[in-house]
Design a protein around this motif. Sequence first.
Motif, PDB file in Angstrom:
ATOM      1  N   LYS A  46      13.444 -43.691 -32.555  1.00  0.00           N
ATOM      2  CA  LYS A  46      13.292 -42.584 -31.602  1.00  0.00           C
ATOM      3  C   LYS A  46      14.286 -42.686 -30.439  1.00  0.00           C
ATOM      4  O   LYS A  46      14.970 -41.722 -30.100  1.00  0.00           O
ATOM      5  N   THR A  47      14.337 -43.869 -29.830  1.00  0.00           N
ATOM      6  CA  THR A  47      15.272 -44.067 -28.714  1.00  0.00           C
ATOM      7  C   THR A  47      16.715 -43.892 -29.194  1.00  0.00           C
ATOM      8  O   THR A  47      17.544 -43.257 -28.526  1.00  0.00           O
ATOM      9  N   THR A  48      16.992 -44.430 -30.377  1.00  0.00           N
ATOM     10  CA  THR A  48      18.330 -44.308 -30.956  1.00  0.00           C
ATOM     11  C   THR A  48      18.704 -42.828 -31.101  1.00  0.00           C
ATOM     12  O   THR A  48      19.850 -42.438 -30.848  1.00  0.00           O
ATOM     13  N   PHE A  88      15.673 -42.996 -19.402  1.00  0.00           N
ATOM     14  CA  PHE A  88      15.661 -44.104 -20.365  1.00  0.00           C
ATOM     15  C   PHE A  88      14.268 -44.713 -20.517  1.00  0.00           C
ATOM     16  O   PHE A  88      13.470 -44.699 -19.577  1.00  0.00           O
ATOM     17  N   GLN A  89      14.033 -45.296 -21.690  1.00  0.00           N
ATOM     18  CA  GLN A  89      12.758 -45.991 -21.930  1.00  0.00           C
ATOM     19  C   GLN A  89      12.605 -47.160 -20.958  1.00  0.00           C
ATOM     20  O   GLN A  89      11.528 -47.414 -20.439  1.00  0.00           O
ATOM     21  N   ASP A  90      13.711 -47.876 -20.700  1.00  0.00           N
ATOM     22  CA  ASP A  90      13.669 -49.020 -19.799  1.00  0.00           C
ATOM     23  C   ASP A  90      14.333 -48.632 -18.473  1.00  0.00           C
ATOM     24  O   ASP A  90      15.542 -48.449 -18.427  1.00  0.00           O
ATOM     25  N   LEU A 165      12.873 -37.275 -22.236  1.00  0.00           N
ATOM     26  CA  LEU A 165      12.073 -38.324 -21.601  1.00  0.00           C
ATOM     27  C   LEU A 165      11.622 -39.326 -22.658  1.00  0.00           C
ATOM     28  O   LEU A 165      10.956 -38.950 -23.628  1.00  0.00           O
ATOM     29  N   ASP A 166      12.012 -40.592 -22.462  1.00  0.00           N
ATOM     30  CA  ASP A 166      11.680 -41.627 -23.452  1.00  0.00           C
ATOM     31  C   ASP A 166      10.481 -42.437 -22.965  1.00  0.00           C
ATOM     32  O   ASP A 166      10.625 -43.315 -22.108  1.00  0.00           O
ATOM     33  N   GLU A 167       9.318 -42.110 -23.471  1.00  0.00           N
ATOM     34  CA  GLU A 167       8.052 -42.757 -23.112  1.00  0.00           C
ATOM     35  C   GLU A 167       7.804 -42.763 -21.593  1.00  0.00           C
ATOM     36  O   GLU A 167       7.637 -43.811 -20.978  1.00  0.00           O
ATOM     37  N   PRO A 168       7.776 -41.551 -21.004  1.00  0.00           N
ATOM     38  CA  PRO A 168       7.689 -41.468 -19.542  1.00  0.00           C
ATOM     39  C   PRO A 168       6.355 -41.903 -18.966  1.00  0.00           C
ATOM     40  O   PRO A 168       6.295 -42.291 -17.804  1.00  0.00           O
TER      41      PRO A 168
HETATM   42 MG    MG Z   1      12.083 -46.499 -28.071  1.00  0.00          MG
END
Ligand code: MG
Length: 222
Positions: A46-48, A88-90, A165-168
């Motif tokens: 997903k992030t990729t 970003f997720q992180d 939004l990556d896992e906000p």
């Molecule tokens: Mg991810």
Amino acid sequence: MTGSPLITLKDICFGYTSGQIIMEGLDFELRQGDKIAISGQNGAGKTTLFHIMLGLLKPAKGTITIFGKQHRQEVDFKETRKRIGLVFQDPDDQLFCPTVLEDVAFGPLNMGAEPEEAADKARRILDELDILHLSDRVPFRLSGGEKRVVSLATVLAMEPEVLLLDEPSTGLDQSTTEKLIRIIDAYPLNGLVIISHDQEFISRVAREKLVFKDKKLARMDI
Ligand SMILES: [Mg+2]
Ligand SMILES: Nc1ncnc2c1ncn2[C@@H]1O[C@H](COP(=O)(O)OP(=O)(O)OP(=O)(O)O)[C@@H](O)[C@H]1O
């Protein structure tokens, strides 16, 4: 009636190393007005996928069309990254300035705003997100939840047309999650894509749901 296409991925294939296949024949479309959630197992890709959408990673195969123009190389994505905001997720990947205010002002400054104008805009966004009190703090010493909201502020300060939004909602308490939902709802966006595992959050912010499975995206009932 569906709106005009904003982001279209066709037949994308990708692996980080030769022989590794994370995506194969993946299609995706975000249209004007869409609010799409993507879920799927850890490590599915997903992030990729977000990184491919913004040209941070290059697929081995497939086409990427954004705002009506096919994107092939870095120069194509450069302007697009000003119009599509990725949280970003992180948060540690997003925050790099000595203070929160500077981090949030960085985007507007980079887009040509005068320093005072950029700082005013940063303060306005921080105030809207109820985190103006964090302005002078060192980003890397913030709590996980605080970092996540500051990350969102850095992206909103650039007034993106589309938000990724990556896992906000990860690590946010109930009231901060409610605030996030209110902000997403109120923000004038042309399109929204949210990666999340949080089904309740998804049902409140998205209208369509996709799942990353078998190296592609499949539609699910919401
Ligand atoms: Mg991810
Ligand atoms: N830089 C990299 N080099 C090699 N492999 C990588 C790299 N980054 C990610 N991967 C691998 O690619 C796969 C997809 O990773 P990705 O981060 O896109 O998954 P994800 O769906 O976002 O997972 P999560 O739900 O845990 O965030 C995983 O197997 C991961 O280990």
